[in-house]
Scaffold this motif. Structure first.
Motif, PDB file in Angstrom:
ATOM      1  N   GLU A   1      16.728  -0.633  21.755  1.00  0.00           N
ATOM      2  CA  GLU A   1      16.661   0.647  22.460  1.00  0.00           C
ATOM      3  C   GLU A   1      17.257   0.530  23.867  1.00  0.00           C
ATOM      4  O   GLU A   1      18.079   1.348  24.266  1.00  0.00           O
ATOM      5  CB  GLU A   1      15.211   1.133  22.537  1.00  0.00           C
TER       6      GLU A   1
ATOM      7  N   ASP B   1       9.129  14.992   8.972  1.00  0.00           N
ATOM      8  CA  ASP B   1       9.174  13.643   8.424  1.00  0.00           C
ATOM      9  C   ASP B   1       8.861  13.553   6.933  1.00  0.00           C
ATOM     10  O   ASP B   1       9.367  12.677   6.239  1.00  0.00           O
ATOM     11  CB  ASP B   1       8.211  12.732   9.188  1.00  0.00           C
TER      12      ASP B   1
ATOM     13  N   PRO C   1      16.737   8.283   9.135  1.00  0.00           N
ATOM     14  CA  PRO C   1      15.518   8.445   9.948  1.00  0.00           C
ATOM     15  C   PRO C   1      15.775   9.032  11.328  1.00  0.00           C
ATOM     16  O   PRO C   1      14.922   9.731  11.875  1.00  0.00           O
ATOM     17  CB  PRO C   1      14.971   7.016  10.041  1.00  0.00           C
ATOM     18  N   TYR C   2      16.962   8.763  11.915  1.00  0.00           N
ATOM     19  CA  TYR C   2      17.222   9.272  13.260  1.00  0.00           C
ATOM     20  C   TYR C   2      17.454  10.775  13.294  1.00  0.00           C
ATOM     21  O   TYR C   2      17.579  11.363  14.375  1.00  0.00           O
ATOM     22  CB  TYR C   2      18.383   8.520  13.933  1.00  0.00           C
TER      23      TYR C   2
ATOM     24  N   GLU D   1      11.762  10.124  15.187  1.00  0.00           N
ATOM     25  CA  GLU D   1      12.690   9.334  16.001  1.00  0.00           C
ATOM     26  C   GLU D   1      13.434  10.160  17.050  1.00  0.00           C
ATOM     27  O   GLU D   1      14.400   9.685  17.646  1.00  0.00           O
ATOM     28  CB  GLU D   1      13.690   8.598  15.100  1.00  0.00           C
TER      29      GLU D   1
ATOM     30  N   THR E   1      13.982   8.537  20.435  1.00  0.00           N
ATOM     31  CA  THR E   1      14.674   7.243  20.467  1.00  0.00           C
ATOM     32  C   THR E   1      16.154   7.459  20.796  1.00  0.00           C
ATOM     33  O   THR E   1      16.633   8.596  20.880  1.00  0.00           O
ATOM     34  CB  THR E   1      14.539   6.514  19.116  1.00  0.00           C
TER      35      THR E   1
ATOM     36  N   SER F   1      16.412   1.509   7.369  1.00  0.00           N
ATOM     37  CA  SER F   1      16.720   2.379   8.498  1.00  0.00           C
ATOM     38  C   SER F   1      18.163   2.872   8.423  1.00  0.00           C
ATOM     39  O   SER F   1      18.875   2.616   7.445  1.00  0.00           O
ATOM     40  CB  SER F   1      16.494   1.616   9.810  1.00  0.00           C
ATOM     41  N   TYR F   2      18.576   3.610   9.454  1.00  0.00           N
ATOM     42  CA  TYR F   2      19.954   4.068   9.655  1.00  0.00           C
ATOM     43  C   TYR F   2      20.532   4.733   8.407  1.00  0.00           C
ATOM     44  O   TYR F   2      19.913   5.617   7.828  1.00  0.00           O
ATOM     45  CB  TYR F   2      20.826   2.912  10.164  1.00  0.00           C
TER      46      TYR F   2
END
Length: 475
Positions: free
Chosen positions: A94, A176, A198-199, A204, A207, A388-389
């Motif tokens: 981050e 979510d 997820p972003y 998120e 973030t 992720s991603y």
């Protein structure tokens, strides 16, 4: 000799800068080789700390030595980020990505400015990672053609490209836990909200990834050319829709392109030293080994690793587990002793060499795009556990669309009994036969695409033609 030097100086020259993650660096390295094989000069710019990592992991490290020996014009240099070498940029993601978004553009501006000042003919176009926020500004300031290189599937690019459309329809940020079908993105027939990155979701929103996506994709809409490390036949409707906005070229899988084979594209440029698994694999029956790797970036939780480890033990299959950096303390107590000759645990390995071994019958993967392409290339079906991603929409492509993989869990929870059942399913003859038949079809698509006259070969030649025309118009 003088004429040769003049021609060399006039050769169109690319500055290439990848994002600092393994999954981005590998295709960038191979794109550099591909461009150089077409007569371009290339200056490949690595982050200084990445060069340090690679130099520690590989003796006599020189990323493009073979390429230069074969006559390709590839220069190699580094750019500093002003952080100390010992700062862990991956564990402190981050903080570091905030720097990449906020302060790194000034470093790139300084680097490019000095390069051009020292030699005005040293750059004519920029090839930058799509996820950077600065390419449009730098290209405009220094009068460079702006080429954006996307290293993931076109599906993920299109979802990011249309973030404003997602926002208008209440899916950015997306709740979510909803399971709505999204059917309004051009070129994407349907995707469930659960399969979004997820972003893009509420959890998120505070973030750094959502900020990066917003900044980078506002800029990429003004890029001169966009290259995709995918194959047109795999994502035809998505790519066709994108082409209505800007010139997009599917040129993948770039890491297997035969046009630069003499430059040795399979040379290892992983962050960690490779372990040789050949001898262990040689003692196992064909198709009997499960290869396990969750990539170089995101770590699964200790609880997840333990359930997967117990599940693989219960399944009774042979396995190789490449666990990043050899961090084995996440395994259950005594796990390494219990596996005995059933398992081979290594800090890292040459993934292509393992997947191409006939003893490997399945791949438990996080669904990173490079891993997917390599598994298809080697005719190995997959069992999927995205972390992720881009990995969640990648899972959708593998399991739901292309039918070349199965899910490790039901998506709600993960437990050892379910892991064991699904591993047996993947490795069992009744299921693996059907999956392998589908993987073979996909393998043929990938291999045909990069043959002379294949879709990726034709697209790359068209890109080169269009790029040269644009450069000529700017002279």
């Amino acid at each position: 000799m003088a004429t040769e030097k003049i021609l060399q100086k006039r050769r169109p020259h690319a500055i290439m800068i990848s994002l600092h993650f393994q999954g981005h660096i590998t295709p960038f390295v191979n794109l550099a080789l591909k461009l150089a094989s077409k007569g371009f000069s290339v200056t490949f710019v690595h982050h200084e700390f990445i060069h340090h990592m690679l130099s520690k992991s590989h003796e006599e490290f020189d990323l493009f030595s073979d390429a230069r020996e074969s006559g390709l014009d590839i220069r190699y240099t580094t750019i500093s980020d002003d952080f100390p070498v010992e700062f862990d940029r991956f564990r402190e993601r981050e903080e570091y990505m905030e720097y990449i978004l906020r302060d790194f553009p000034a470093r790139v501006d300084e680097f490019v400015g000095k390069m051009i000042e020292s030699d005005p003919s040293s750059a004519s176009f920029l090839v930058a990672d799509t996820l950077y926020s600065w390419p449009e500004t730098i290209a405009n300031k220094y009068d460079l053609v702006n080429v954006s290189f996307w290293t993931q599937p076109a599906l993920v690019f299109s979802l990011d490209y249309h973030f404003e459309l997602l926002k208008e329809n209440g899916h950015f940020p997306c709740k979510d836990d909803i399971e709505e079908e999204i059917k309004y993105i051009p070129g994407i027939e349907s995707i469930n909200a659960m399969d979004l990155m997820p972003y893009l979701k509420e959890a998120e929103m505070d973030t750094i990834p959502p900020k990066i996506i917003i900044n980078s994709f506002r800029g990429v809409k003004k890029a001169d050319f966009i290259l995709h490390n995918t194959v047109y036949e795999l994502e035809p409707t998505t790519l066709s829709a994108l082409n209505k906005n800007q010139p997009n070229y599917a040129i993948g899988p770039i890491s297997f392109s035969q046009n630069h084979a003499k430059a040795n594209p399979i040379r290892s440029h992983s962050f960690w030293p490779d372990s040789d698994c050949t001898e262990w694999l040689a003692s196992k029956p064909p198709g009997s080994v499960l290869y396990v790797s969750f990539g170089s970036l995101v770590e699964a939780s200790k609880e997840v690793i333990q359930e997967i480890a117990h599940g693989i033990l219960l399944s009774g299959v042979y396995f190789i587990w490449a666990i990043r950096g050899g961090v084995t303390d996440a395994f259950p107590d005594g796990f390494e002793d219990k596996v005995k000759d059933k398992g081979h645990i290594v800090p890292w390995c040459n993934q292509i060499q393992v997947l191409s071994n006939p003893c490997v019958g399945g791949f438990l993967t996080h669904c990173g795009w490079n891993s997917i392409q390599e598994s298809i290339w080697c005719h190995v079906p997959m069992i999927c556990y995205p972390l992720s991603y881009d990995q969640f929409p990648n899972r959708k492509l593998l399991v739901d669309d292309w039918k070349i993989g199965i899910n490790l869990s039901d998506g709600v929870s993960i437990n050892r009994a379910g892991v064991s059942e699904n591993v047996r399913k993947l490795m069992g003859a009744s299921t693996s036969g059907g999956l392998r038949a589908e993987v073979r079809k996909m393998k043929d698509i990938l291999r045909n695409a990069i043959e002379n006259g294949g879709s990726s070969d034709v697209n790359f030649e068209q890109f080169v033609k269009d790029l040269k025309a644009r450069l000529h118009a700017m002279d």
